[in-house]
Design an enzyme around this catalytic site. Structure first.
Site, short mmCIF file in Angstrom:
data_model
loop_
_atom_site.label_atom_id
_atom_site.label_comp_id
_atom_site.label_asym_id
_atom_site.label_seq_id
_atom_site.Cartn_x
_atom_site.Cartn_y
_atom_site.Cartn_z
N LYS A 1 0.84 -1.21 0.00
CA LYS A 1 0.00 0.00 0.00
C LYS A 1 0.87 1.26 0.00
O LYS A 1 0.59 2.22 -0.73
CB LYS A 1 -0.93 0.00 1.21
CG LYS A 1 -2.08 -1.01 1.10
CD LYS A 1 -2.79 -1.23 2.43
CE LYS A 1 -3.84 -2.33 2.29
NZ LYS A 1 -4.43 -2.73 3.57
N GLN B 1 -4.47 -1.06 9.77
CA GLN B 1 -4.40 -2.41 9.19
C GLN B 1 -5.01 -3.44 10.14
O GLN B 1 -4.65 -3.51 11.31
CB GLN B 1 -2.94 -2.77 8.89
CG GLN B 1 -2.74 -4.11 8.23
CD GLN B 1 -3.34 -4.19 6.83
OE1 GLN B 1 -3.29 -3.25 6.06
NE2 GLN B 1 -3.92 -5.33 6.51
N ASP C 1 -10.97 3.05 4.11
CA ASP C 1 -11.37 1.63 4.05
C ASP C 1 -12.89 1.48 3.91
O ASP C 1 -13.39 0.40 3.63
CB ASP C 1 -10.91 0.90 5.33
CG ASP C 1 -9.76 -0.06 5.06
OD1 ASP C 1 -9.50 -0.36 3.88
OD2 ASP C 1 -9.13 -0.51 6.03
#
Length: 299
Positions: free
Chosen positions: A53, A97, A120
């Site tokens: 990422k 994460q 997200d």
């Protein structure tokens, strides 16, 4: 044999558009999109995801910020970091994460991220916008958004008259995917582990989306001839043909046999996976444009 939907190629075109939008934003405002990724602990798979990422964010011209915290970090310390990132105008997207180590209340952390920085798409404000049909003012969860883009590459924007079946009802994927298909006018069935005679439900699907985390569960006779199959599963299984102790990645669909009856199918790896990171980058550049009160790019 089915047409294999190339997720890498689709992701590359999204990344190209994101990079263009990022360069344009910096040219107009002097501001780079800022993506902050927070990782806690030593999970190797999580670190691999975070590294990819970060690399992609730099490729897109973003200001990429990574916070790597030790396993013993407390809930309060992680919350304080999220609060700081929420307050930082140079940060447009925040990603914590998952999974977090077991001692964390993950949901409390995720829900504390400002909805406008929740790249997200997991905050209940963003989930609620999708549920009420507002696909324009929130941030859509990355894997469903990427899967939907692949569906639309095959069928176009309007799915009127098509039956879609989603196997899996998670908040992370199944529910938002079903809602996105519904918003595109598909007739949607949400199937799951308690669905009676799952195979016959799947055989009715013009668009079959599998997201259950069970290796090669969807067999050839579950697939309607001519269907589009989107395989969201990532399962590591033994691969003795590669040598002792070797493994390989497979999806939730038995790819070789399903390919004989489907019209289009995503592979694993190389299908939905690359789209997830691409849509994360898209969400970040969207969030940055909104923060600058500029028209939002479409992907």
């Amino acid at each position: 044999m089915a047409f294999v939907i190339d997720g890498k190629e689709a992701a590359a075109s999204v990344i190209s558009a994101v990079t263009e939008a990022s360069v344009s934003l910096e040219g107009k405002t002097g501001i780079k999109p800022g993506l902050a990724v927070v990782i806690v602990g030593e999970d190797p798979a999580s670190h691999a995801y975070v590294n990819s990422k970060g690399k992609m964010a730099k490729q897109c011209g973003f200001n990429s910020i990574q916070h790597t915290l030790p396993e013993e970090t407390t809930q309060e310390e992680l919350q304080a970091l999220v609060d700081t990132l929420n307050a930082d105008p140079a940060v447009h997207g925040i990603l914590v994460q998952l999974p977090l180590p077991k001692h964390f209340d993950s949901d409390a952390i995720i829900q504390s991220i400002l909805p406008e920085k929740d790249v997200d798409g997991l905050n209940i404000a963003n989930a609620g916008k999708i549920a009420t049909g507002d696909l324009d003012t929130g941030l859509i969860s990355c894997t469903p958004a990427g899967s939907m883009l692949l569906v639309k590459r095959v069928h176009g924007e309007d799915l009127s008259g098509l039956n879609a079946v989603v196997i899996g009802r998670s908040n992370l994927f199944g529910k938002p995917m079903g809602l996105l298909l519904l918003a595109a006018n598909a007739t949607v069935t949400m199937a799951h582990s308690r669905t009676r005679d799952l195979a016959s439900v799947c055989r009715n699907a013009d668009i079959l989306v599998a997201a259950v985390g069970r290796a090669e569960m969807v067999k050839r006779d579950w697939v309607k001839p001519g269907a589009t199959v989107i395989d969201v599963g990532i399962n590591r299984v033994p691969a003795p043909e590669k040598g002792e102790g070797k493994t390989k990645l497979v999806g939730d669909v038995a790819f070789a046999e399903a390919s004989e009856v489907a019209a289009s199918i995503t592979p694993v790896p190389g299908g939905v996976g690359p789209m997830t990171i691409a849509m994360l980058m898209a969400n970040t550049v969207i969030a940055a444009h909104r923060a600058c009160s500029l028209p939002v790019p479409k992907f």
